[in-house]
Design a protein around this motif. Structure first.
Motif, mmCIF file in Angstrom:
data_model
loop_
_atom_site.group_PDB
_atom_site.id
_atom_site.type_symbol
_atom_site.label_atom_id
_atom_site.label_comp_id
_atom_site.label_asym_id
_atom_site.label_seq_id
_atom_site.Cartn_x
_atom_site.Cartn_y
_atom_site.Cartn_z
ATOM 1 N N ASP A 243 53.013 114.924 5.034
ATOM 2 C CA ASP A 243 54.092 115.063 7.005
ATOM 3 C C ASP A 243 54.946 114.240 6.361
ATOM 4 O O ASP A 243 54.715 112.739 6.227
ATOM 5 C CB ASP A 243 53.542 115.536 7.985
ATOM 6 C CG ASP A 243 52.639 116.367 7.999
ATOM 7 O OD1 ASP A 243 52.717 117.421 6.913
ATOM 8 O OD2 ASP A 243 51.368 117.002 8.724
ATOM 9 N N ALA A 254 71.416 115.228 8.481
ATOM 10 C CA ALA A 254 70.047 115.842 8.014
ATOM 11 C C ALA A 254 70.730 117.189 6.883
ATOM 12 O O ALA A 254 70.258 117.470 5.997
ATOM 13 C CB ALA A 254 68.746 116.575 9.277
ATOM 14 N N ALA A 255 71.906 117.651 7.734
ATOM 15 C CA ALA A 255 72.665 118.197 6.139
ATOM 16 C C ALA A 255 72.996 117.854 5.234
ATOM 17 O O ALA A 255 73.139 118.626 3.686
ATOM 18 C CB ALA A 255 73.786 118.787 7.199
ATOM 19 N N ASP A 259 69.000 121.536 1.644
ATOM 20 C CA ASP A 259 68.374 122.973 1.755
ATOM 21 C C ASP A 259 66.931 122.204 1.600
ATOM 22 O O ASP A 259 66.663 121.752 0.560
ATOM 23 C CB ASP A 259 69.027 124.017 0.339
ATOM 24 C CG ASP A 259 70.339 124.062 1.559
ATOM 25 O OD1 ASP A 259 70.321 123.946 2.276
ATOM 26 O OD2 ASP A 259 70.822 124.820 0.495
ATOM 27 N N GLY A 260 65.620 123.707 1.770
ATOM 28 C CA GLY A 260 64.196 123.456 1.463
ATOM 29 C C GLY A 260 63.467 122.235 2.280
ATOM 30 O O GLY A 260 62.520 121.970 1.496
ATOM 31 N N LEU A 261 64.195 121.793 2.969
ATOM 32 C CA LEU A 261 63.375 120.330 4.115
ATOM 33 C C LEU A 261 63.594 120.725 5.032
ATOM 34 O O LEU A 261 62.940 119.758 6.270
ATOM 35 C CB LEU A 261 64.421 119.398 3.686
ATOM 36 C CG LEU A 261 64.786 118.837 2.698
ATOM 37 C CD1 LEU A 261 66.036 117.803 2.227
ATOM 38 C CD2 LEU A 261 63.290 118.526 1.386
ATOM 39 N N ASP A 262 62.631 122.194 6.128
ATOM 40 C CA ASP A 262 62.429 122.232 6.933
ATOM 41 C C ASP A 262 61.078 121.875 7.563
ATOM 42 O O ASP A 262 59.886 121.392 8.470
ATOM 43 C CB ASP A 262 62.236 124.016 7.236
ATOM 44 C CG ASP A 262 62.811 124.961 7.168
ATOM 45 O OD1 ASP A 262 64.453 124.252 6.979
ATOM 46 O OD2 ASP A 262 63.337 125.962 6.498
ATOM 47 N N HIS A 263 60.326 120.821 6.656
ATOM 48 C CA HIS A 263 59.416 120.517 6.262
ATOM 49 C C HIS A 263 59.342 119.068 7.280
ATOM 50 O O HIS A 263 58.004 118.301 7.491
ATOM 51 C CB HIS A 263 58.295 120.522 4.926
ATOM 52 C CG HIS A 263 58.227 119.948 3.948
ATOM 53 N ND1 HIS A 263 59.624 120.775 3.442
ATOM 54 C CD2 HIS A 263 58.234 118.534 3.688
ATOM 55 C CE1 HIS A 263 60.127 119.697 2.944
ATOM 56 N NE2 HIS A 263 59.339 118.683 1.776
ATOM 57 N N GLU A 265 61.175 115.890 9.409
ATOM 58 C CA GLU A 265 61.578 115.263 10.483
ATOM 59 C C GLU A 265 62.885 114.230 10.111
ATOM 60 O O GLU A 265 62.011 113.543 10.354
ATOM 61 C CB GLU A 265 60.308 115.234 11.562
ATOM 62 C CG GLU A 265 61.034 114.796 13.141
ATOM 63 C CD GLU A 265 60.208 114.084 13.736
ATOM 64 O OE1 GLU A 265 59.876 113.270 14.846
ATOM 65 O OE2 GLU A 265 58.498 114.279 13.105
#
Length: 377
Positions: A243, A254-255, A259-263, A265
């Motif tokens: 994690d 963060a943007a 993409d694809g980085l919901d995991h 923090e």
């Protein structure tokens, strides 16, 4: 007493000075910090007074590149670094700094290790000064080029570069080079992970998860090197094994990382002390503040140096086996392998904890402030 702290206008140079500045302020001494105006808000939050002098770092970098005759001021070029710290900064800051310091009338000047303006002020006003290191001792072969540039600037003002009366050393024994020799006037000084204003000092202690849960990795390349180009490949390489908590530096969002980085923090600029709880490994560029602050908590590192003194921190971490160094041009997969090695070998955690114990045994900033005050009288 009246204490003047002097710093290159970069977070990595200023933040390691704050624990001692706070300690003097808590004694009731009058404390000011000599650096560029951009740090006013950060210092005000700590109740510290800013003496704003000189331009911000982009202006200094551009002038350093011009003086060195190169096009890219961000390239890891020793000539640019020397002109930045000992050339451009003196040229564009020294006269203003001397005038501000003369009005303040300091009894003691504390200057960080690559600051040449504070010592120039000390020489001009004939005030004792202490050099505050922010990591392992920088070998003379790296500082000689800086000193040569500085000596020319000092000579133009009828001065010589003064030797510090005290060398404030935050480096624990485990990180010292095999050929280490004690600098003249050495006073050990316990480093701290940067903390927010009003947050109490911590005692050292290991706080990694260590409970069989999925490993938790902090990826922090500081305020300057935390670009999506540098960090996104590492994020992707580590996604399957840990994690991730990723610091954004000062400008990124963060943007910007895609993409694809919901995991993942993502966190904006946050004091390091608030990020280390539950962390098993810190992956860092090797800034001295991040390296030393991480080890105060007994957390091992993977150091991926990007420039400047970061290679010194990387070598110290590798040599002490408090972590692993990944030297360029190795890529993100090498970083992932290094993280796996650190997670899989308890020796790294044990050595990081040993570093934390040595750090905790060093004199606190308050004790060093009392010692310096007694010496200055």
């Amino acid at each position: 007493m009246r204490i003047l702290f002097s710093s290159t206008p970069q977070h990595g140079h200023l933040l390691p000075q704050l624990p001692l500045a706070r300690a003097f302020r808590q004694r009731g001494d009058e404390v000011v910090v000599l650096t560029s105006a951009g740090f006013g808000q950060l210092l005000a939050a700590d109740g510290l007074t800013l003496l704003p002098v000189g331009p911000e770092i982009p202006v200094l970098l551009a002038e350093a590149a011009r003086l060195a005759g190169v096009d890219d001021p961000t390239a890891p070029d020793p000539a640019v670094a020397a002109e930045l710290f000992a050339g451009a900064r003196i040229d564009l800051t020294a006269d203003e700094a001397v005038a501000a310091a003369r009005e303040f009338r300091p009894d003691l000047i504390v200057a960080e290790a690559t600051d040449y303006v504070g010592p120039l002020v000390a020489a001009t006003l004939q005030v004792p000064y202490a050099k505050l290191a922010f990591g392992p001792l920088i070998p003379a072969r790296f500082t000689e080029v800086f000193d040569t540039v500085a000596e020319r600037r000092y000579k133009e003002r009828g001065l010589t570069v003064p030797a510090p009366t005290w060398y404030l050393d935050p480096c624990p024994e485990i990180l010292r080079a095999p050929d280490w020799e004690s600098p003249q006037g050495r006073l050990p000084l316990r480093p701290e992970a940067h903390r927010g204003a009003g947050t109490p000092s911590e005692t050292a202690g290991a706080i990694p998860a260590g409970d069989g849960a999925r490993p938790r990795v902090l990826l922090s390349f500081g305020t300057h090197f935390a670009t999506p180009e540098a960090l996104r490949p590492v994020i992707d390489a580590l996604a399957g094994q840990a994690d991730l908590v990723v610091t954004l530096g000062l400008a990124a969002e963060a943007a910007d990382f895609g993409d694809g980085l919901d995991h993942v923090e993502f966190v904006a600029f946050t004091p390091l002390a608030e990020l280390l709880d539950g962390i098993d490994v810190v992956v860092t560029h090797g800034g001295a503040g991040t390296t030393m602050g991480t080890l105060t908590r007994g957390v091992p590192l993977v150091v991926v140096p990007q420039g400047a003194d970061q290679f010194i921190q990387a070598g110290a971490v590798e040599g002490s086996r408090t972590g692993v160094a990944v030297m360029p041009p190795a890529g993100a997969e090498a970083v992932a392998r290094a993280v796996a090695e650190v997670l899989g070998n308890v020796e790294y955690r044990d050595n990081a904890r040993r570093a934390a114990e040595q750090i905790q045994a060093m004199p606190s900033p308050g004790e060093v402030a009392d010692q310096l005050a007694a010496a200055v009288g």
